[in-house]
Scaffold this active site. Sequence first.
Site, PDB file in Angstrom:
ATOM      1  N   ASP A   8       0.886  -1.167   0.000  1.00  0.00           N
ATOM      2  CA  ASP A   8       0.000   0.000   0.000  1.00  0.00           C
ATOM      3  C   ASP A   8       0.923   1.217   0.000  1.00  0.00           C
ATOM      4  O   ASP A   8       1.437   1.609   1.050  1.00  0.00           O
ATOM      5  CB  ASP A   8      -0.895  -0.008   1.239  1.00  0.00           C
ATOM      6  N   GLU A  67      -1.279  -1.420  -4.947  1.00  0.00           N
ATOM      7  CA  GLU A  67      -2.487  -0.652  -5.243  1.00  0.00           C
ATOM      8  C   GLU A  67      -2.233   0.311  -6.394  1.00  0.00           C
ATOM      9  O   GLU A  67      -1.175   0.941  -6.458  1.00  0.00           O
ATOM     10  CB  GLU A  67      -2.920   0.125  -3.993  1.00  0.00           C
ATOM     11  N   ASP A 139      -2.404   0.862   7.366  1.00  0.00           N
ATOM     12  CA  ASP A 139      -1.644   0.745   6.117  1.00  0.00           C
ATOM     13  C   ASP A 139      -1.181  -0.691   5.877  1.00  0.00           C
ATOM     14  O   ASP A 139      -1.181  -1.174   4.742  1.00  0.00           O
ATOM     15  CB  ASP A 139      -0.448   1.702   6.121  1.00  0.00           C
TER      16      ASP A 139
END
Length: 173
Positions: A8, A67, A139
């Site tokens: 992430d 991502e 996160d």
Amino acid sequence: MSIILGIDPGSRITGYGVIRQVGRQLTYLGSGCIRTKVDDLPSRLKLIYAGVTEIITQFQPDYFAIEQVFMAKNADSALKLGQARGVAIVAAVNQELPVFEYAARQVKQTVVGIGSAEKSQVQHMVRTLLKLPANPQADAADALAIAITHCHVSQNAMQMSESRLNLARGRMR
């Protein structure tokens, strides 16, 4: 058996999550955050690159899932996020890992069942799916969710390929 590293990305905090997939069974291997406490962007990017490289060396993943960039309200933030993604991807490519990208909405849909899920819902489902004793940091949970998404997507793709192959074999007989 496959080991998947989920990332992430962020210019200040980059979450990571590592899981092992054996068939449909997922096992938690590790997670955390790469925190860049320096102010200048080039130094932060260097720390992200070094951190991702270290994680790859430690866990020896087979796949790298990250991502995709989303449209941010602030163009400067979007550019910094893109640069953080870029150095993480370069770290993976330098280790000859295949890179897979997933939209945040797809990750939430896969893990929670709702594409607009809140961070707390993602944390809860990651905890449940991986049988963790507590919710991971936000996160890190997002990174684990990205890795879980890769497992589900690749598992479904493999099943579809097998179905098509079986169908083709049936036509040949």
